[in-house]
Design a protein around this motif. Structure first.
Motif, short mmCIF file in Angstrom:
data_model
loop_
_atom_site.label_atom_id
_atom_site.label_comp_id
_atom_site.label_asym_id
_atom_site.label_seq_id
_atom_site.Cartn_x
_atom_site.Cartn_y
_atom_site.Cartn_z
N GLN A 74 0.84 -1.20 0.00
CA GLN A 74 0.00 0.00 0.00
C GLN A 74 0.87 1.24 0.00
O GLN A 74 1.87 1.31 0.71
CB GLN A 74 -0.91 0.02 1.24
CG GLN A 74 -1.87 -1.15 1.29
CD GLN A 74 -2.77 -1.08 2.50
OE1 GLN A 74 -2.84 -0.06 3.19
NE2 GLN A 74 -3.47 -2.16 2.77
N GLU A 75 0.49 2.21 -0.83
CA GLU A 75 1.18 3.50 -0.88
C GLU A 75 0.17 4.59 -0.59
O GLU A 75 -0.95 4.57 -1.09
CB GLU A 75 1.78 3.74 -2.28
CG GLU A 75 3.00 2.90 -2.59
CD GLU A 75 4.27 3.53 -2.04
OE1 GLU A 75 4.18 4.56 -1.35
OE2 GLU A 75 5.35 2.99 -2.32
N GLN A 177 -5.92 5.32 0.40
CA GLN A 177 -6.09 4.87 -0.99
C GLN A 177 -5.29 3.61 -1.25
O GLN A 177 -4.18 3.46 -0.75
CB GLN A 177 -5.63 5.97 -1.96
CG GLN A 177 -6.41 7.27 -1.81
CD GLN A 177 -5.63 8.49 -2.29
OE1 GLN A 177 -4.44 8.61 -2.00
NE2 GLN A 177 -6.28 9.36 -3.03
N ARG A 178 -5.88 2.72 -2.02
CA ARG A 178 -5.19 1.50 -2.47
C ARG A 178 -5.32 1.45 -3.99
O ARG A 178 -6.41 1.60 -4.53
CB ARG A 178 -5.83 0.25 -1.85
CG ARG A 178 -5.76 0.18 -0.35
CD ARG A 178 -6.56 -1.00 0.16
NE ARG A 178 -6.06 -2.27 -0.38
CZ ARG A 178 -6.77 -3.40 -0.34
NH1 ARG A 178 -7.98 -3.41 0.16
NH2 ARG A 178 -6.24 -4.51 -0.82
N VAL A 179 -4.19 1.24 -4.66
CA VAL A 179 -4.18 1.21 -6.12
C VAL A 179 -3.63 -0.13 -6.58
O VAL A 179 -2.62 -0.61 -6.05
CB VAL A 179 -3.33 2.36 -6.70
CG1 VAL A 179 -3.28 2.28 -8.22
CG2 VAL A 179 -3.89 3.71 -6.27
N THR A 204 -9.26 2.10 -4.66
CA THR A 204 -10.26 2.12 -3.60
C THR A 204 -9.87 3.22 -2.64
O THR A 204 -8.72 3.29 -2.20
CB THR A 204 -10.32 0.77 -2.86
OG1 THR A 204 -10.63 -0.26 -3.80
CG2 THR A 204 -11.39 0.79 -1.79
N GLN A 205 -10.81 4.09 -2.32
CA GLN A 205 -10.49 5.25 -1.48
C GLN A 205 -11.56 5.48 -0.42
O GLN A 205 -12.75 5.40 -0.70
CB GLN A 205 -10.35 6.51 -2.33
CG GLN A 205 -10.13 7.79 -1.52
CD GLN A 205 -9.79 8.98 -2.39
OE1 GLN A 205 -8.87 8.92 -3.20
NE2 GLN A 205 -10.52 10.07 -2.24
N TYR A 217 -16.84 6.51 0.24
CA TYR A 217 -16.15 5.25 -0.05
C TYR A 217 -16.28 5.03 -1.54
O TYR A 217 -17.38 4.93 -2.08
CB TYR A 217 -16.82 4.13 0.74
CG TYR A 217 -16.20 2.75 0.59
CD1 TYR A 217 -14.82 2.57 0.48
CD2 TYR A 217 -17.02 1.62 0.58
CE1 TYR A 217 -14.28 1.30 0.36
CE2 TYR A 217 -16.47 0.35 0.47
CZ TYR A 217 -15.11 0.20 0.37
OH TYR A 217 -14.57 -1.07 0.26
N VAL A 218 -15.13 4.98 -2.24
CA VAL A 218 -15.14 4.98 -3.70
C VAL A 218 -14.34 3.80 -4.25
O VAL A 218 -13.25 3.50 -3.78
CB VAL A 218 -14.54 6.29 -4.26
CG1 VAL A 218 -14.45 6.24 -5.78
CG2 VAL A 218 -15.38 7.48 -3.84
N HIS A 219 -14.92 3.14 -5.27
CA HIS A 219 -14.19 2.19 -6.10
C HIS A 219 -14.10 2.83 -7.49
O HIS A 219 -15.13 3.08 -8.11
CB HIS A 219 -14.91 0.86 -6.21
CG HIS A 219 -15.14 0.19 -4.89
ND1 HIS A 219 -14.12 -0.32 -4.13
CD2 HIS A 219 -16.27 -0.04 -4.19
CE1 HIS A 219 -14.61 -0.84 -3.03
NE2 HIS A 219 -15.92 -0.68 -3.04
N ALA A 220 -12.90 3.11 -7.94
CA ALA A 220 -12.72 3.77 -9.23
C ALA A 220 -11.80 2.96 -10.13
O ALA A 220 -10.88 2.29 -9.65
CB ALA A 220 -12.14 5.18 -9.02
#
Length: 233
Positions: A74-75, A177-179, A204-205, A217-220
């Motif tokens: 995770q960054e 955030q997770r990318v 995911t944020q 809560y967002v899934h993009a």
């Protein structure tokens, strides 16, 4: 009003994973088997699975099946910036197309991430986000229903962050955030005007207000060759 069937299945599958029924890296049963088990169509079952994939709980492997996802590095990316501000800073005209928009009962994941109380509803909306009329991102955003009382649909879907600040004096603070990498399925490819299988950046944020409350809560899913994330350390 009950939660949608696919959300109920999502919750049951997620609980099975959390309870250790399926370990990290293990393959879950085939969609046909699970659809029979839950007494639903494969389309409904696939929607539940896809929600867990979008959350990073499950991962699809072409030709192999669906597996419980392993932990990923995770960054943290600095700050919380609205899509509108991001586009304007890049000299592009921001716009959005709303795919769906409805008040509903939250999933277990949404209850957990947004720290909701029993009985609270959420607004869940799907949008395609554009820069200079070019589709850049497909997102599913969930916000607590109580937070957006008195806001019009246009105010929420056009620039939610600006509406929060100007109408409710609520100011975004930080985000987690997770990318990860993904490939476009047929539906996402059609919405983003790309080819099925094209590379995506999936994010995911969870966004928080300055007082520490989670509010979104967002899934993009961003088109890989049209968007990049810059990490600040």
């Amino acid at each position: 009003m009950g939660s949608p069937v696919y959300i109920q299945i999502h919750n049951e599958l997620r609980k099975s994973i959390e309870d250790g029924k399926w370990k990290v890296g293990s393959k879950i049963p085939a969609e046909r088997e699970l659809a029979t088990q839950f007494g639903v169509s494969r389309m409904t079952l696939r929607q539940a699975i896809q929600t867990l994939v979008d959350e990073g709980v499950l991962e699809r492997r072409v030709g192999s099946g669906t597996f419980v996802a392993s932990s990923k590095v995770q960054e943290k990316m600095a700050g919380v910036t609205s899509f509108t501000d991001l586009m304007q800073a890049a000299g592009k005209k921001p716009s959005s197309k709303t795919v769906s928009y409805h008040l509903t009962i939250p999933s277990e994941s949404e209850i957990e991430k947004l720290k909701l109380k029993e009985g609270e509803q959420v607004l869940r909306m799907e949008r395609v986000r554009y820069g200079n009329d070019v589709p850049l991102c497909y997102e599913v955003a969930t916000v607590p229903a109580d937070l957006i009382k008195g806001f019009s649909k246009a105010e929420i879907t056009s620039s939610f962050y600006h509406t929060l600040e100007s109408k409710a004096d609520l100011h975004p603070g930080h985000a987690t955030q997770r990318v990860s990498a993904a490939n476009a399925n047929e539906r996402i490819a059609e919405l983003l005007k790309i080819r099925r299988g094209d590379a995506l950046l999936r994010m995911t944020q969870i966004s928080y207000l300055q007082d520490g409350r989670p509010f979104e809560y967002v899934h993009a899913q961003y088109v890989g060759n049209r968007f990049e994330f810059v990490l600040e350390k």
